[in-house]
Design an enzyme around this catalytic site. Structure first.
Site, PDB file in Angstrom:
ATOM      1  N   GLY A  34     -12.085   5.276   2.198  1.00 39.34           N
ATOM      2  CA  GLY A  34     -13.529   5.290   2.010  1.00 39.34           C
ATOM      3  C   GLY A  34     -14.080   3.951   1.585  1.00 39.34           C
ATOM      4  N   LEU A  92      -7.695   1.147   3.527  1.00 40.32           N
ATOM      5  CA  LEU A  92      -8.792   1.135   4.489  1.00 40.32           C
ATOM      6  C   LEU A  92      -9.269   2.535   4.838  1.00 40.32           C
ATOM      7  CD1 LEU A  92      -8.325  -1.915   4.817  1.00 40.32           C
ATOM      8  CD2 LEU A  92      -8.656  -1.611   7.278  1.00 40.32           C
ATOM      9  N   TYR A 138      12.060  -4.309  -5.502  1.00 40.94           N
ATOM     10  CA  TYR A 138      10.757  -4.087  -6.137  1.00 40.94           C
ATOM     11  C   TYR A 138      10.764  -4.614  -7.573  1.00 40.94           C
ATOM     12  CZ  TYR A 138       9.484  -0.908  -2.292  1.00 40.94           C
ATOM     13  OH  TYR A 138       9.189  -0.361  -1.066  1.00 40.94           O
TER      14      TYR A 138
END
Length: 322
Positions: free
Chosen positions: A220, A217, A53
């Protein structure tokens, strides 16, 4: 904050896991530190990262951000159940990738330096390595555990048969083996219900779902808020693919007076065998928003309605055989 054991281990972790993938490149270091401090204030003790990361800021950058936070002291490291991952390539050289004994040992030492700590609570295989035998993997892990550098071992993105192979090999060596598995699991993506979840429950492996909101997704995206519209622009193709189900989902949430993101997270928390979903905020506002899901208790009728909108799977072979 509620806590639970990580799989069959005696390790207690919060029911939410703070994912740090955005820290150090999408989220500035100071803001990342503030989010981690707030997580501790709210009782979140389970933090997840990975050696790769950092992305645009450079691989390893996220672990460095956690390390500089731990270095501030005041019990930050002692109160944190720290999980990191190994597998992805850290350079172009062939032995700096995957799960060979060489890479496991050297990558662990490199993570410890970046994290500014003496030990990793949960060392996870970021992906399956079909070219390295479990005997080699476990030999290296036994060394790391004996040295006190690693306390527990977990996996990520493994199939059920790989979980079985891993823990059967560990048992032959009288080693604890895998205590956790990170899997892609949410209302839209339920394939792990076929075999991974049953296998994890059988072996006492705690499941840590990643992307519980399906990359936003389930947060909302059909709403009218400006933020929703911006998010919708980024996910337009996926939204159109799932629009009928998303509309039915958001209608149900509206009927219940609940935020879609809260319902999606709460649903994952209701699933048997799930330890803690990973929430990966970019901002403090996003982190604070995820906390409200802990207070949502879904009734059976609500769970049934969600199953109608997003059909799941029965455990194999019952899903496809008599």
């Amino acid at each position: 904050m509620d806590y639970t054991h990580l799989g069959r281990s005696g390790l207690s972790v919060s029911r939410l896991c703070l994912g740090t993938m955005n820290f150090g490149w999408k989220t500035e270091e100071a803001d990342s530190h503030e989010i981690m401090d707030r997580a501790h204030e709210e009782g979140v003790n389970f933090f997840d990262t990975a050696n790769v990361y950092g992305f645009e800021a450079g691989k390893g950058r996220t672990e460095e951000v956690l390390g500089s936070w731990f270095a501030q002291g005041s019990g930050r490291r002692e109160r944190t159940v720290l999980a990191t991952k190994v597998y992805g390539g850290m350079s172009d050289w062939p032995n700096d990738t995957f799960l060979s004994a060489r890479n496991l040992v050297r990558a662990c030492d490199a993570s410890l330096r970046r994290l500014q700590t003496d030990w990793i609570d949960l060392y996870q295989f970021h992906h399956v390595d079909l070219a390295t035998p479990w005997e080699e993997i476990w030999q290296a892990c036994e060394t790391l555990v004996a040295q006190g550098k690693v306390l527990y071992v977990g996996s990520s993105n493994h199939a059920a048969w790989q979980l079985a192979a891993a823990n059967e090999a560990a048992a032959r060596r009288h080693f604890l083996g895998l205590v956790s598995e990170q899997s892609h699991y949410n209302l839209l993506t339920r394939h792990v219900e076929l075999e991974v979840l049953p296998a994890a429950r059988h072996y006492g492996i705690g499941v840590i779902p990643w992307s519980p909101l399906a990359q936003g997704l389930l947060a909302g995206v059909l709403g009218d808020q400006e933020g929703d519209r911006r998010h919708a622009d980024r996910n337009r193709e996926r939204i159109e693919q799932h629009r009928p189900a998303l509309q039915a989902f958001e209608d149900a949430c509206r009927d219940w007076g609940l935020a879609p993101a809260d319902v999606a997270l709460a649903w994952v928390l209701h699933q048997d065998g799930v330890t803690a979903p990973i929430v990966g905020p970019r901002t403090m506002e996003q982190f604070e928003g995820s906390l409200s899901a802990l207070g949502v208790r879904l009734e059976q009728a609500q769970l049934d309605r969600l199953d109608e909108v997003f059909p799941g799977f029965r455990a194999a072979p019952m899903e496809y055989a008599w």
